[in-house]
Write a protein that holds these residues in place. Sequence first.
Motif: not given
Length: 133
Positions: A28-32, A40-43, A104-106
């Motif tokens: 719940g703290v990550s952003r995309s 990219a999903i990062y936190a 994280a790269f998806i």
Amino acid sequence: MPATGTLTLGKKERIAGKRLVETLFKGGVSRSMSCYPLRAIYALVPMADDGSSAKMMVSVPKRHFKRAVKRNRVKRQVREAYRKQKHLLCRTMDNHPGQTLAVAFIWLSDQLFDSRHIDERVGMLLTRISEVL
């Protein structure tokens, strides 16, 4: 991260471990953000014992490429693009002592792209992440 003059991507700079992956995807703290063909999903997380200021991982779903050879090629291209452009995050992470940036790269596409195109997209994502931070 290593000294700014070196362009390496060592084991300490890769996301390993279930806890950090769960924090990144379910915390719940990550952003995309997306820049086709990547998301990219990062936190920002508390700094790990190894002292790296940024960690990354790459995920290529099996539903996009059934053959492991193609999935591995895409992962290799994304890791190489990140390795060459991670300096964009170094300056930003200097402003956040005691924290590590997990990214994280998806892969979102069913197509293969050349390395130059992927370099541009990873660069755009890293620039946008550093602007947000």
